[in-house]
Scaffold this active site. Structure first.
Site, PDB file in Angstrom:
ATOM      1  N   SER A 156       0.948  -1.062   0.072  1.00 33.65           N
ATOM      2  CA  SER A 156       0.038  -0.164   0.143  1.00 33.65           C
ATOM      3  C   SER A 156       1.044   1.159   0.045  1.00 33.65           C
ATOM      4  CB  SER A 156      -1.017  -0.054   1.231  1.00 33.65           C
ATOM      5  OG  SER A 156      -1.814   0.988   1.107  1.00 33.65           O
TER       6      SER A 156
ATOM      7  N   ASP B  12      -8.271  -2.668  -7.557  1.00 31.81           N
ATOM      8  CA  ASP B  12      -7.690  -2.287  -6.265  1.00 31.81           C
ATOM      9  C   ASP B  12      -8.750  -1.813  -5.397  1.00 31.81           C
ATOM     10  OD1 ASP B  12      -6.321  -0.499  -4.236  1.00 31.81           O
ATOM     11  OD2 ASP B  12      -4.777  -1.453  -4.782  1.00 31.81           O
TER      12      ASP B  12
ATOM     13  N   HIS C 122      -6.317  -5.874  -2.085  1.00 31.58           N
ATOM     14  CA  HIS C 122      -5.637  -4.823  -1.630  1.00 31.58           C
ATOM     15  C   HIS C 122      -4.280  -5.389  -0.976  1.00 31.58           C
ATOM     16  CE1 HIS C 122      -3.803  -0.638  -1.580  1.00 31.58           C
ATOM     17  NE2 HIS C 122      -3.766  -0.631  -0.292  1.00 31.58           N
TER      18      HIS C 122
END
Length: 421
Positions: free
Chosen positions: A205, A301, A368
């Protein structure tokens, strides 16, 4: 690779849904933008070296860097940064895996003031131990290629992906991400990383963005004889048009870049031809990275869908509320829009993918971050492209057993996905 019961899979999916909803609530207030899903420590005791007993969680202590204070390399609140290090052993004793933790960004004084009272802005609130699993696991059946390396998780507390240089006296906020990066690397070098024969910089991330931004800097720490590569997981954030026709993420990033004084920390190969905000987007950076890099990303995502493509401001009527939290609730027009986002991501990767040194694993999942969760990294039912799981693809790329350029067909073709719904 151990079989998990159907009940356990359902329980973990429920936990992920709960985390996603909670983080969605935080992002709705502007507190968090970007996150990583992490299982928290369970059980008691620590394992200091070697392989943890079967079934026992590997809990690794937090190491703070007191000397960082004198260098001004501090978290948002002025506390010193830290990391968790589990030493390598056997054939991996001279190899290092450095993971940069994710956890979003703060783009104004209000969100940074909030963050400095959490583990995302202060080491006072960081867990004293965290569990290592997925790409950080020390078990060969969970992490076959990197299990015996020196494995590090660098805690994230600057709010700008380990970049930035500045100080807000009015709000007593320290923007010292670049200094934190430097101090942590210096400390790890003193712990043995200086003599590494192999090294991999990774992140998830906001940490995945960090691994892109700092990739060539990481390479420069080592002699040319050291094999150095970088992995970005869920960090390929696109400068995309949202459902309202605006660019929500660009607006957010502009606040981050300006508030934290990020410009001077960005790759000069980009800032010499583009504005600083544009150079905070990976699509404008990866073509110029000289260090071999692997991009692991979900084509759909879920963070970008929820907070970049369909945030509340871009969708005041709330027509995307169901879809952005559960892809099975998307209507045909919404799916068409998301297919356009996937196509944009693939097009943005064309130049990057032409280099033989780079690798890709872009699966058509609503997810994600997939390297930090055991069930998506390396398990019996992990997501695959061409029957190859993520851990195998990354390992084959790093050790140059094969070229890895895996791009999945469009949703809903992939039946191996672990969708976050």
């Amino acid at each position: 690779r151990k079989e998990g019961s159907e009940q356990e899979h359902k329980r973990m999916k429920a936990i992920r849904v709960l985390l996603l909803c909670l983080l969605g609530l935080l992002t709705a207030t502007g507190v968090v933008a970007g996150y990583q899903l992490r299982k928290r420590p369970g059980g008691s005791g620590t394992v200091k070296s070697g392989v943890a007993p079967s079934g026992a969680p590997l809990l690794v202590n937090l190491t703070l860097i007191p000397s960082a204070a004198a260098k001004g390399a501090v978290c948002l609140d002025g506390t010193v940064p830290g990391y968790h290090l589990h030493p390598g052993f056997g054939s991996g004793a001279d190899s290092w895996l450095v993971n940069l933790e994710g956890g979003g960004w703060c783009n104004n004084a209000a969100t940074c003031r909030f963050s400095k009272n959490t583990m995302r802005g202060s080491s006072n609130y960081m867990e004293k131990q965290i569990q290592f699993f997925g790409i950080s696991s020390n078990k060969p059946e969970e992490n076959p290629d990197f299990y015996n390396w020196n494995r590090v998780i660098v805690r994230y507390c600057d709010g700008a992906s380990f970049t930035g240089e500045g100080y807000d006296a009015k709000n007593n906020l320290y923007f010292r991400g670049q200094r934190i990066w430097s101090v942590v690397m210096e400390d790890l070098m003193s712990k043995g990383m200086r003599s590494a024969k192999q090294a991999l910089l990774s992140g998830c991330s906001a940490g995945g963005l960090s691994s892109i931004l700092h990739c060539d800097e990481f390479r420069a720490l080592f002699p040319q004889s050291t094999k150095v590569k970088c992995l970005s997981d869920g960090g390929f954030f696109l400068d995309a048009v949202d459902v309202g026709g605006g660019r929500s993420l660009r607006s957010f990033y502009e606040g981050v870049v300006n508030l934290h004084g990020v410009a001077n920390s960005l790759p000069k190969s980009c800032t010499s031809r583009m504005d600083a905000t544009s150079c905070f987007f990976p699509q404008n950076i990866v073509p110029d990275i000289t260090t071999p890099t692997f991009l692991l990303n979900a084509a759909y995502d879920v963070w970008q869908i929820e907070k970049s493509l369909a945030p509340g401001k871009a969708d005041p009527a709330g027509s995307w509320n169901g879809c952005k939290l559960n892809h099975t609730k998307c209507d045909s027009k919404q799916i068409q829009f998301l297919q356009g986002f996937r196509n944009e991501m693939i097009n943005a990767l064309r130049g990057f993918s032409t280099s033989s040194k780079n690798g890709l694993f872009i699966n058509s999942c609503f997810a994600h971050c997939q390297s930090y969760n055991q069930d998506t990294w390396y398990a019996d039912d992990s997501p695959t492209i061409g029957k190859k799981v993520i851990a195998t693809s990354v390992g084959d790329w790093y050790f140059e057993r094969s070229q890895e350029k895996a791009i999945d067909c469009a949703y809903p073709c992939d039946k191996t996905c672990h969708h976050l719904i």
